[in-house]
Design a protein around this motif. Structure first.
Motif, PDB file in Angstrom:
ATOM      1  N   GLU A  82       0.839  -1.209   0.000  1.00  0.00           N
ATOM      2  CA  GLU A  82       0.000   0.000   0.000  1.00  0.00           C
ATOM      3  C   GLU A  82       0.869   1.252   0.000  1.00  0.00           C
ATOM      4  O   GLU A  82       0.622   2.202  -0.743  1.00  0.00           O
ATOM      5  CB  GLU A  82      -0.917  -0.010   1.219  1.00  0.00           C
ATOM      6  N   LEU A 134       2.410   1.881  -3.407  1.00  0.00           N
ATOM      7  CA  LEU A 134       1.455   2.485  -4.341  1.00  0.00           C
ATOM      8  C   LEU A 134       1.319   3.984  -4.098  1.00  0.00           C
ATOM      9  O   LEU A 134       1.289   4.778  -5.036  1.00  0.00           O
ATOM     10  CB  LEU A 134       0.077   1.819  -4.207  1.00  0.00           C
ATOM     11  N   ASP A 164       4.476   5.670  -5.319  1.00  0.00           N
ATOM     12  CA  ASP A 164       4.525   5.634  -6.776  1.00  0.00           C
ATOM     13  C   ASP A 164       3.610   6.697  -7.367  1.00  0.00           C
ATOM     14  O   ASP A 164       4.002   7.433  -8.262  1.00  0.00           O
ATOM     15  CB  ASP A 164       4.132   4.240  -7.277  1.00  0.00           C
ATOM     16  N   ARG A 165       2.384   6.806  -6.836  1.00  0.00           N
ATOM     17  CA  ARG A 165       1.441   7.833  -7.331  1.00  0.00           C
ATOM     18  C   ARG A 165       2.002   9.239  -7.087  1.00  0.00           C
ATOM     19  O   ARG A 165       1.898  10.109  -7.947  1.00  0.00           O
ATOM     20  CB  ARG A 165       0.095   7.686  -6.618  1.00  0.00           C
TER      21      ARG A 165
END
Length: 85
Positions: free
Chosen positions: A72, A75, A78-79
């Motif tokens: 999580e 992610l 990364d975003r």
């Protein structure tokens, strides 16, 4: 708010420092000691309450595995890295 008296033992060095601080701030030793104890108790109580909440979560099965948590977070990172600044 009512108050009560409490006696504590401190080192001579700490008492001397408290005396200096009291003189420099024009506050009593008692006032300064009460402020310090109040801040300490509030901080430590918040920590203990957080630990107890976490233990209740564990007992209630409200947990995720380390791998799930890290995935999580990856992610989210990364975003954030892809978004223009």
């Amino acid at each position: 708010m009512s108050s009560t008296t409490m006696t504590i033992r401190v080192s001579a060095d700490l008492k001397e420092k408290l005396d200096r601080l009291a003189a420099d701030t024009r506050r009593s030793r008692s006032f300064l000691a009460a402020e310090a104890v109040s801040a300490y108790v509030a901080r430590e109580l918040a920590i203990v309450e957080g630990i107890n909440e976490g233990l209740e979560d564990v007992r209630g099965g409200r947990t995720v595995s380390h791998d799930e948590a890290m995935a999580e977070l990856a992610l989210v990172v990364d975003r954030a890295e892809r978004e223009p600044r």
